[in-house]
Design a protein around this motif. Structure first.
Motif, PDB file in Angstrom:
ATOM      1  N   TYR A  79      16.319-106.035  76.106  1.00 55.38           N
ATOM      2  CA  TYR A  79      17.065-105.721  77.326  1.00 55.38           C
ATOM      3  C   TYR A  79      17.722-104.335  77.243  1.00 55.38           C
ATOM      4  N   GLU A  80      17.341-103.549  76.224  1.00 54.46           N
ATOM      5  CA  GLU A  80      17.822-102.180  76.055  1.00 54.46           C
ATOM      6  C   GLU A  80      19.345-102.098  76.147  1.00 54.46           C
ATOM      7  N   ALA A  81      20.016-103.048  75.528  1.00 54.24           N
ATOM      8  CA  ALA A  81      21.470-103.115  75.632  1.00 54.24           C
ATOM      9  C   ALA A  81      22.142-101.841  75.125  1.00 54.24           C
ATOM     10  N   ASP A  82      21.680-101.316  74.007  1.00 52.95           N
ATOM     11  CA  ASP A  82      22.320-100.125  73.439  1.00 52.95           C
ATOM     12  C   ASP A  82      22.097 -98.896  74.315  1.00 52.95           C
ATOM     13  N   ARG A  83      20.877 -98.720  74.810  1.00 50.58           N
ATOM     14  CA  ARG A  83      20.598 -97.557  75.665  1.00 50.58           C
ATOM     15  C   ARG A  83      21.414 -97.621  76.949  1.00 50.58           C
ATOM     16  N   LEU A  84      21.504 -98.813  77.545  1.00 48.10           N
ATOM     17  CA  LEU A  84      22.275 -98.958  78.775  1.00 48.10           C
ATOM     18  C   LEU A  84      23.760 -98.690  78.532  1.00 48.10           C
ATOM     19  N   ALA A  85      24.255 -99.095  77.369  1.00 42.72           N
ATOM     20  CA  ALA A  85      25.663 -98.836  77.052  1.00 42.72           C
ATOM     21  C   ALA A  85      25.918 -97.331  76.938  1.00 42.72           C
ATOM     22  N   ARG A  86      24.969 -96.601  76.323  1.00 44.61           N
ATOM     23  CA  ARG A  86      25.126 -95.143  76.216  1.00 44.61           C
ATOM     24  C   ARG A  86      25.080 -94.485  77.598  1.00 44.61           C
ATOM     25  N   LEU A  87      24.180 -94.954  78.458  1.00 47.41           N
ATOM     26  CA  LEU A  87      24.103 -94.399  79.812  1.00 47.41           C
ATOM     27  C   LEU A  87      25.375 -94.686  80.592  1.00 47.41           C
ATOM     28  N   ALA A  88      25.917 -95.885  80.423  1.00 51.54           N
ATOM     29  CA  ALA A  88      27.163 -96.227  81.117  1.00 51.54           C
ATOM     30  C   ALA A  88      28.300 -95.319  80.664  1.00 51.54           C
TER      31      ALA A  88
END
Length: 214
Positions: A36-45
């Protein structure tokens, strides 16, 4: 065509934190957070939150990606990630007419994302037991004091001697097959009594013949 997760300035809404928490905690449900690309989404947020005015393309890409991965997570949580038939089980998943996009929109509108995920979690007792077992076995896998028992040229039968007796004692306590207060065997002591009973409990739990033979 309005963003679901961003305010008018293009910054993440408070619900983004709830969505990222769900995706990050996916392993507690036996799922892989990387799906679910949790880490990438957190960086984008974080990047969007720290920007005075993020580029529209970045804001749109984040909003769509978070919706897509949150929907995927909720589907996996509710119906499972793997079709049982593809791994040899002769069972079919019943057709589910649940409208997940509608449920997600309602959850965002009402600020009930965590509650909605809880409602979609299987209510089965077996599922809850599996979650507990998963956490326990992960803890055991991380237990640095557990080691492979010393090899023996023959099976170790009750009343025999065994150089790995203390290591076996420790393993049986960690696994719960010996009471935590059981004293360790003395040096040179034979394999007998409480230790044998602990091995029998281990064997019974694993569907083995409970003969006490290591």
């Amino acid at each position: 065509y309005q963003p679901l997760w961003l305010d008018t300035a293009g910054r993440p809404s408070p619900l983004v934190r709830d969505a990222l928490a769900l995706l990050t905690q996916a392993p507690t449900e036996g799922l892989d957070r990387d799906d679910y690309e949790a880490d990438r989404l957190a960086r984008l947020a974080d990047a969007l939150a720290g920007s005075a005015r993020a580029p529209t393309a970045d804001a749109v890409a984040f909003d769509v990606a978070l919706s897509r991965h949150t929907l995927t997570y909720l589907r996996h949580l509710h119906s499972g990630r793997v079709d049982p038939e593809t791994v040899g089980f002769r069972m079919r998943i019943p057709v589910d007419h649940l409208d997940l996009p509608a449920r997600l929109r309602a959850a965002i509108k009402n600020g009930r994302l965590a509650d909605t995920a809880a409602e979609l979690t299987p209510p089965l007792i077996l599922y809850r037991d599996l979650r507990i077992a998963l956490a326990r076995y992960r803890s055991l896998a991380a237990e640095h004091t557990l080691a492979v028992l010393p090899a023996s040229p023959t099976s170790v039968r009750p009343h025999a001697s065994y150089t790995g007796l203390r290591a076996l004692h420790h393993q049986l306590i960690v696994l719960g097959d010996l009471p935590s207060g059981t004293p360790p065997p003395a040096d040179g002591a034979p394999y007998e009594e409480a230790m044998v009973e602990g091995v029998r409990r281990f064997q019974t739990r694993h569907g083995l013949e409970p003969d006490g033979i290591v």
